[in-house]
Design a protein around this motif. Structure first.
Motif, short mmCIF file in Angstrom:
data_model
loop_
_atom_site.label_atom_id
_atom_site.label_comp_id
_atom_site.label_asym_id
_atom_site.label_seq_id
_atom_site.Cartn_x
_atom_site.Cartn_y
_atom_site.Cartn_z
N GLY A 117 0.80 -1.11 -0.07
CA GLY A 117 -0.14 -0.14 -0.25
C GLY A 117 0.98 1.40 0.15
N ALA A 118 2.00 1.54 0.79
CA ALA A 118 2.92 2.43 0.92
C ALA A 118 3.48 2.77 -0.46
N LEU A 119 4.07 1.55 -1.27
CA LEU A 119 4.58 1.73 -2.68
C LEU A 119 3.42 2.01 -3.73
N VAL A 120 2.44 1.33 -3.63
CA VAL A 120 1.35 2.07 -4.46
C VAL A 120 0.97 3.63 -4.40
N ARG A 121 0.95 4.16 -3.20
CA ARG A 121 0.81 5.49 -3.25
C ARG A 121 1.93 6.32 -3.65
N GLN A 122 3.25 5.85 -3.73
CA GLN A 122 4.64 6.35 -4.40
C GLN A 122 4.20 6.32 -5.60
N ILE A 123 3.88 5.02 -6.45
CA ILE A 123 3.65 4.92 -7.90
C ILE A 123 2.65 5.81 -8.38
N ARG A 124 1.31 6.01 -7.80
CA ARG A 124 0.45 6.91 -8.09
C ARG A 124 0.89 8.24 -8.12
N VAL A 153 6.67 -6.06 -7.05
CA VAL A 153 5.65 -6.70 -7.99
C VAL A 153 4.37 -6.76 -7.83
N ALA A 154 4.02 -6.91 -6.51
CA ALA A 154 2.60 -6.66 -6.19
C ALA A 154 2.19 -5.23 -6.24
N ALA A 155 2.86 -4.12 -5.97
CA ALA A 155 2.59 -2.85 -6.07
C ALA A 155 2.54 -2.46 -7.68
N TYR A 156 2.94 -3.02 -8.49
CA TYR A 156 3.05 -2.88 -10.10
C TYR A 156 1.76 -3.16 -10.51
N GLU A 157 1.33 -4.43 -10.08
CA GLU A 157 -0.06 -4.89 -10.25
C GLU A 157 -1.04 -4.00 -9.63
N ALA A 158 -1.05 -3.72 -8.25
CA ALA A 158 -2.03 -3.17 -7.47
C ALA A 158 -2.25 -1.77 -7.96
N ALA A 159 -1.21 -0.92 -8.37
CA ALA A 159 -1.26 0.40 -8.64
C ALA A 159 -2.16 0.82 -9.82
N ALA A 160 -2.41 -0.27 -10.82
CA ALA A 160 -3.39 -0.13 -11.91
C ALA A 160 -4.58 -0.45 -11.66
N ASP A 161 -5.02 -0.99 -10.55
CA ASP A 161 -6.28 -1.64 -10.10
C ASP A 161 -6.86 -0.53 -9.40
N GLU A 167 -7.60 4.35 -1.37
CA GLU A 167 -7.17 5.74 -0.63
C GLU A 167 -5.73 6.24 -1.05
N ALA A 168 -4.96 5.38 -1.51
CA ALA A 168 -3.59 5.64 -2.18
C ALA A 168 -3.37 6.78 -3.46
N GLY A 169 -4.63 7.08 -4.07
CA GLY A 169 -4.66 7.99 -5.13
C GLY A 169 -5.01 7.27 -6.53
N GLU A 170 -5.23 8.14 -7.38
CA GLU A 170 -5.65 7.77 -8.76
C GLU A 170 -4.84 6.71 -9.30
N PRO A 171 -5.52 5.34 -9.92
CA PRO A 171 -4.61 4.46 -10.50
C PRO A 171 -3.85 4.83 -11.54
N TRP A 172 -2.62 4.19 -11.46
CA TRP A 172 -1.58 4.43 -12.61
C TRP A 172 -0.89 3.14 -13.10
N ALA A 173 -1.03 2.86 -14.43
CA ALA A 173 -0.56 1.52 -15.03
C ALA A 173 0.86 1.98 -15.35
N VAL A 174 1.96 1.29 -14.55
CA VAL A 174 3.40 1.25 -15.26
C VAL A 174 3.37 0.13 -16.27
N GLN A 175 4.14 0.81 -16.94
CA GLN A 175 4.15 0.14 -18.46
C GLN A 175 5.09 -1.12 -18.58
N LYS A 176 6.22 -1.04 -17.91
CA LYS A 176 7.37 -2.09 -18.01
C LYS A 176 7.93 -2.19 -16.54
#
Length: 311
Positions: A117-124, A153-161, A167-176
């Motif tokens: 969850g913490a990394l998803v927030r940073q990704i988004r 790896v889990a945050a790569y997937e979850a950030a786009a979902d 609560e971690a922000g708008e989804p973002w799909a990392v491309q690679k």
């Protein structure tokens, strides 16, 4: 190849990892005008003092966490990159037979969903086009490196979902997503043999003999970055508690290294865009600068061999 404001996120376990793995690539992309963010999962609080010149230093012993934060800031400046702490506690490297239990509250024992969850927030927030992390073995089997792999790896997937961590922000799909395999047996072997052929003493003699049979990863990308070895070396020296300035990292003549191994290597683990056949020379190859729509984004298959492009 120079890009306009593309974004790379490198996920590392401890301060100093960013300077020994993929550092020259980070420096190159930052110098070319891209944004590069290093996310450090732990503060490195349990790291030993590996520089004999600093052993017993009272200032360091009094405040190892603060000292390592200052080292990290200096290294980030040397590389020209941005940096953020994910905020977890170093697990230390357990030693002994049997191994002792990991300390309570450390990164490697966190419930996976917490650091994810913490990394998803940073990704988004940062919205990287490309991410790098360690392979499933952590590059080497430190518990924090293995955990950093799982989290990335889990945050790569979850950030786009859109349904994950709303609560971690708008989804973002990392491309690679790439595994950083730049500190490889092939690299050490090549440099070691080049030194022997030139009659130069190799600092990797013992390393090579004890690790030559380690599994070898398939590099699917090689980024030319020899011009940025000075920035890499400056960043390494910034981590003075962890890097001996007279140690093996700095005993290879840089002109020989630039001649025989002028790049850093990566292994494509997952992708949401088409990837050309062959070995890439650019981690940003094929990315869509504006980003991908998150609706309908498919989950990836771990590993580069037969499912490295998500359809």
């Amino acid at each position: 190849m120079t890009h306009e404001a593309l974004r790379l996120m490198a996920v590392h376990a401890h301060p100093d990892d960013e300077s020994s793995k993929g550092a020259a690539t980070s420096a190159r992309y930052a110098a070319e005008g891209n944004r590069v963010l290093v996310v450090t999962c732990t503060g490195g609080e349990r790291g030993d003092i590996l520089n004999p010149k600093l052993e017993g230093d009272p200032e360091i012993l009094r405040d190892m966490p603060g000292y390592r934060r200052r080292e990290m800031a200096t290294a980030a400046e040397a590389l020209g990159i941005e940096h953020v702490w994910l905020g977890f506690v170093d697990s230390g490297l357990p030693e002994g037979d049997p191994l002792p239990p990991l300390p309570e509250g450390c990164f490697a024992l966190e419930p996976l969903e917490v650091p994810v969850g913490a990394l998803v927030r940073q990704i988004r927030d940062f919205r990287p086009h490309v991410m790098t992390c360690y392979d499933e073995n952590g590059g080497y089997p430190h518990p924090d490196h293995i955990m950093a792999h799982k989290v990335a790896v889990a945050a790569y997937e979850a950030a786009a979902d859109p349904d994950a961590y709303p609560e971690a922000g708008e989804p973002w799909a990392v491309q690679k997503l790439y595994y950083d395999i730049s500190f490889s047996v092939a690299r050490i072997e090549t440099v070691h043999r080049a030194l022997q052929e030139r009659g130069v003493s190799s600092p990797f003699e013992e390393w090579f003999e004890t690790r030559r049979n380690r599994p070898r990863r398939e590099a699917t990308a090689r980024v030319e970055c020899a011009d940025y070895f000075p920035q890499r070396d400056a960043a390494l020296r910034a981590h003075a508690t962890q890097i001996d300035p007279d140690g093996f990292f700095f005993q290879v003549p840089r002109d020989i290294e630039k001649e025989v191994w002028p790049f850093e290597e990566f292994e494509l683990a997952r992708a949401r865009v088409e990837v050309a056949d062959g070995v890439e020379d650019d981690l940003f190859a094929g990315v869509v600068p504006a980003g991908l729509p998150v609706s309908g984004v498919a989950s990836g298959v771990d590993g580069p061999a037969d499912g490295r492009v998500e359809r």
